[in-house]
Design a protein around this motif. Structure first.
Motif, PDB file in Angstrom:
ATOM      1  N   GLY A  12       0.758  -1.083   0.058  1.00 38.61           N
ATOM      2  CA  GLY A  12      -0.079  -0.100   0.153  1.00 38.61           C
ATOM      3  C   GLY A  12       0.681   1.431  -0.183  1.00 38.61           C
ATOM      4  N   VAL A  13       2.054   1.038   1.156  1.00 38.85           N
ATOM      5  CA  VAL A  13       2.311   2.566   0.609  1.00 38.85           C
ATOM      6  C   VAL A  13       3.442   2.358   0.351  1.00 38.85           C
ATOM      7  N   GLY A  14       4.697   1.474  -0.568  1.00 36.10           N
ATOM      8  CA  GLY A  14       5.439   1.713  -1.348  1.00 36.10           C
ATOM      9  C   GLY A  14       6.536   1.203  -0.924  1.00 36.10           C
ATOM     10  N   GLU A  15       6.723  -0.269  -1.622  1.00 33.86           N
ATOM     11  CA  GLU A  15       8.209  -0.764  -1.618  1.00 33.86           C
ATOM     12  C   GLU A  15       9.342  -0.403  -1.622  1.00 33.86           C
ATOM     13  N   SER A  16       9.911   1.157  -2.534  1.00 36.99           N
ATOM     14  CA  SER A  16      10.219   2.301  -2.585  1.00 36.99           C
ATOM     15  C   SER A  16      10.922   3.261  -1.571  1.00 36.99           C
ATOM     16  N   THR A  17       9.714   3.560  -0.679  1.00 35.02           N
ATOM     17  CA  THR A  17       9.351   4.967  -0.140  1.00 35.02           C
ATOM     18  C   THR A  17      10.206   4.352   1.273  1.00 35.02           C
ATOM     19  N   ASP A  18      10.579   5.736   1.672  1.00 31.54           N
ATOM     20  CA  ASP A  18      11.725   5.898   2.333  1.00 31.54           C
ATOM     21  C   ASP A  18      11.193   5.211   3.865  1.00 31.54           C
ATOM     22  N   ILE A  19       9.502   5.467   4.420  1.00 31.20           N
ATOM     23  CA  ILE A  19       8.946   4.425   5.126  1.00 31.20           C
ATOM     24  C   ILE A  19       8.405   3.101   5.285  1.00 31.20           C
ATOM     25  N   VAL A  20       8.732   2.400   4.020  1.00 31.78           N
ATOM     26  CA  VAL A  20       9.108   0.939   3.747  1.00 31.78           C
ATOM     27  C   VAL A  20      10.427   0.436   4.041  1.00 31.78           C
ATOM     28  N   THR A  21      11.584   1.291   3.376  1.00 30.14           N
ATOM     29  CA  THR A  21      12.860   0.487   3.624  1.00 30.14           C
ATOM     30  C   THR A  21      13.918   0.968   4.177  1.00 30.14           C
ATOM     31  N   LYS A  22      12.972   2.105   5.001  1.00 30.18           N
ATOM     32  CA  LYS A  22      14.350   3.067   5.736  1.00 30.18           C
ATOM     33  C   LYS A  22      13.204   2.621   7.278  1.00 30.18           C
ATOM     34  N   GLU A  23      12.174   3.732   7.284  1.00 23.97           N
ATOM     35  CA  GLU A  23      11.537   4.138   9.182  1.00 23.97           C
ATOM     36  C   GLU A  23      10.667   2.464   9.628  1.00 23.97           C
ATOM     37  N   MET A  24      10.134   2.206   8.899  1.00 24.38           N
ATOM     38  CA  MET A  24       9.032   0.915   9.551  1.00 24.38           C
ATOM     39  C   MET A  24       9.867   0.306  10.563  1.00 24.38           C
ATOM     40  N   TYR A  25       9.397   0.156  11.666  1.00 25.26           N
ATOM     41  CA  TYR A  25       9.682  -0.810  12.387  1.00 25.26           C
ATOM     42  C   TYR A  25       8.705  -1.922  12.901  1.00 25.26           C
ATOM     43  N   ALA A  26       9.462  -3.641  11.641  1.00 21.63           N
ATOM     44  CA  ALA A  26       9.021  -4.741  11.211  1.00 21.63           C
ATOM     45  C   ALA A  26       9.078  -5.277  12.265  1.00 21.63           C
ATOM     46  N   PHE A  27       9.221  -6.683  12.907  1.00 22.29           N
ATOM     47  CA  PHE A  27       9.321  -7.772  13.065  1.00 22.29           C
ATOM     48  C   PHE A  27       8.826  -8.855  12.525  1.00 22.29           C
ATOM     49  N   GLU A  28       9.400 -10.102  13.677  1.00 21.87           N
ATOM     50  CA  GLU A  28       9.174 -11.262  13.953  1.00 21.87           C
ATOM     51  C   GLU A  28       8.552 -12.042  14.640  1.00 21.87           C
ATOM     52  N   THR A  29       7.021 -12.331  15.006  1.00 25.16           N
ATOM     53  CA  THR A  29       6.337 -13.346  16.209  1.00 25.16           C
ATOM     54  C   THR A  29       6.792 -14.719  16.481  1.00 25.16           C
ATOM     55  N   LYS A  30       6.409 -15.380  17.695  1.00 23.53           N
ATOM     56  CA  LYS A  30       6.990 -16.227  17.996  1.00 23.53           C
ATOM     57  C   LYS A  30       6.407 -17.131  17.002  1.00 23.53           C
ATOM     58  N   GLY A  31       5.293 -16.304  16.525  1.00 22.62           N
ATOM     59  CA  GLY A  31       4.569 -17.403  15.073  1.00 22.62           C
ATOM     60  C   GLY A  31       5.001 -17.701  14.393  1.00 22.62           C
ATOM     61  N   GLY A  32       6.609 -16.923  13.660  1.00 23.69           N
ATOM     62  CA  GLY A  32       6.961 -16.143  12.408  1.00 23.69           C
ATOM     63  C   GLY A  32       5.755 -15.384  11.572  1.00 23.69           C
TER      64      GLY A  32
END
Length: 420
Positions: free
Chosen positions: A54-74
């Motif tokens: 939605g936001v865009g894979e090339s945006t700074d938000i997605v490439t640099k600024e997003m707090y992403a993580f993997e849960t215990k369930g994967g």
């Protein structure tokens, strides 16, 4: 001193300052509620792919600024960096678009998260109020949202903000412009990452804030020169409707919002008193976003306004908000019987909607009156054994200093009369 502190780039809202933030949220929400927008609240985290698409894979938000993580369930999740994708996902999941009443009008308020370099006006945790109108392609809807935001800001007393307006075209005319812009960008002295971005989404390069890049973009082709007739007509109607409503705006042919999903109408609210972080809010039309995240074609438009940046804008203009008193009545009991009687009266006042507080603990009269003064209460009720034996309490006007005896059974009605 606590061992712990708020994480870098975040802030705590603490009384009395927090009252400003509540007032700003309420001021932004009020015109939305009066215009058919219903409240929606979404989770603080979503599937990473929702924002990547939605936001865009090339945006700074997605490439640099997003707090992403993997849960215990994967599961691959991310703290939400913006609100539109989440709200649209929730509307689609609940089939709100199938209820037969389009557009679906929604407003929301919440916290958002981006890993950015902290500075005044830019935080890693920030608050926004947003609005989305889903499922209708109508210039009046675009104009409505811009007018409502203008109304909200002016109701707060803000005057020195500007509305920047542009059109980003649609799938018919933007590809032609995209090719012309890419050709222009390839002839510039840009670093590898910027050139890569130009190949993926050249409009994002126009949003680059670095002075050395902006200097080279002076003669960049403008999208307005490539708009098809339909987009020109649509944009002109938006402009006419806003103008007719008495809302001032500035045409900004280089305005490109930092998210990939925008089409046609795009706008930004800026305040020059905030320095480099001048944007206090913005939005636009996103006709293809629903299809990007797996839904049907649902042309939509929306905006998000920053609560913290709006507060900074108010401070820059020296605007003092007229905030309601957090406490109107403060009760000071002297003795156990007075504690029982006055606590009951405070409870009655609260049921009537009157903000009332109580002197808790075993404070003497002097200490309790200091607390009453700090509370900002307009009136203080004081009662001791002698007062109660006579069937009265002492009512003190904290502004004038006048004090009078009022019957115990009349005090609630008396205060309701004075404060109602």
């Amino acid at each position: 001193m606590s061992t712990f502190q708020a994480p870098k780039g975040t802030y705590d809202l603490i009384p009395p300052e927090s009252a400003k933030y509540l007032a700003v949220r309420e001021a932004i929400a009020t015109p939305l509620r009066n215009s058919g927008y219903g409240y929606i609240e979404t989770p603080g985290f979503e599937n990473v792919e929702l924002f990547a698409r939605g936001v865009g894979e090339s945006t700074d938000i997605v490439t640099k600024e997003m707090y992403a993580f993997e849960t215990k369930g994967g599961d691959q999740l991310a703290l939400r960096p913006e609100g539109t994708a989440s709200v649209l996902r929730a509307a689609l999941e609940a089939n709100l678009h199938k209820l037969g009443n389009l557009p679906v009008k929604l407003w929301y308020s919440g916290s958002y998260y981006r890993y950015e370099r902290p500075q005044k006006g830019r935080y890693r945790h920030f608050s926004q109020v947003g609005a989305e109108a889903i499922g209708a392609e109508d210039p009046a809807l675009d104009a409505e949202l811009i007018i409502l935001a203008d109304q909200a800001y002016r109701s707060l007393g803000l005057r020195n903000f500007r509305i920047l307006l542009n059109s980003l075209g649609d799938k018919e005319c933007r590809p032609v412009y995209r090719e012309a812009l890419q050709t222009f960008l390839r002839g510039l002295d840009l670093d590898e990452e910027t050139l890569r971005r130009a190949d993926i989404n050249p409009l994002r390069v126009l949003d680059d804030k670095r002075p050395d890049v902006q200097k080279q973009l002076t003669d960049a082709p403008l999208l307005r020169d490539y708009l098809c007739d339909a987009c020109k007509a649509y944009h002109e109607e938006v402009r006419e409707l806003i103008t007719a409503a008495g809302v001032s705006f500035e045409d900004d042919p280089k305005l490109v919002r930092g998210l990939d999903y925008y089409t046609r109408t795009t706008f930004e609210f800026v305040h020059d008193g905030l320095g480099s972080q001048s944007a206090v809010g913005g939005g636009g039309r996103y006709d293809g976003l629903s299809e990007m995240i797996g839904g049907p074609a649902l042309p939509s438009v929306g905006w998000a306004l920053g609560v913290d940046r709006t507060v900074l804008a108010l401070e820059a203009e020296g605007v003092e908000l007229q905030l309601p008193a957090s406490t109107s009545v403060f009760a000071v009991p002297l003795g156990e019987e007075a504690r029982r009687v006055l606590f009951a009266k405070v409870t009655e006042l609260r049921k009537l909607g009157i903000a009332a507080d109580f002197s808790y603990g075993s404070k003497g009269l002097k200490g309790a009156m200091k607390n009453a003064n700090r509370s900002g209460a307009r009136y203080t009720i004081v009662a001791g054994e002698r007062d109660l034996a006579e069937g009265v309490v002492q009512l003190k006007d904290m502004e004038s200093g006048e004090q009078s005896a009022i019957g115990v059974n009349e005090i609630v009605a008396e205060l309701e009369s004075k404060l109602g």
